[in-house]
Write a protein that holds these residues in place. Sequence first.
Motif, short mmCIF file in Angstrom:
data_model
loop_
_atom_site.label_atom_id
_atom_site.label_comp_id
_atom_site.label_asym_id
_atom_site.label_seq_id
_atom_site.Cartn_x
_atom_site.Cartn_y
_atom_site.Cartn_z
N CYS A 1 41.58 36.19 31.85
CA CYS A 1 40.38 36.12 32.69
C CYS A 1 39.36 37.17 32.26
N CYS B 1 43.43 40.27 30.10
CA CYS B 1 42.15 40.13 30.78
C CYS B 1 41.15 41.17 30.28
N CYS C 1 45.37 44.33 28.37
CA CYS C 1 44.04 44.17 28.98
C CYS C 1 43.04 45.13 28.34
#
Length: 107
Positions: free
Chosen positions: A50, A72, A95
């Motif tokens: 995301c 993400c 991430c």
Amino acid sequence: IEDCDISANINPGIAIINNSNPTVRGCKIHESQSIGILVRSNSSGTIEDCDIFANHCEVLIEEASHPTIRRCKIHDGKSSGIFFQVKGLGAIEDCDIFANAGCGLDI
């Protein structure tokens, strides 16, 4: 929840609450006036691939919740990138957390 564009909400873009365990994948979550993703009340879930940006707080984890956040990009928040509070737990894997006004990770 896959490949969604969730933006410009007054409340959290996504609220994972009350022992929930969803998968959020490939979404853009941005420009909410409060929190991009809220995880509370003993919830978990998987958030992966995301782009979470330009929210007041990008991800807030609280009340014994324990999500997995994987691959993400978490950036350009008005406060912390990921904020753990009230016995919040979780795993952060691969991430990119950058350019937030507060801490990248606030534990």
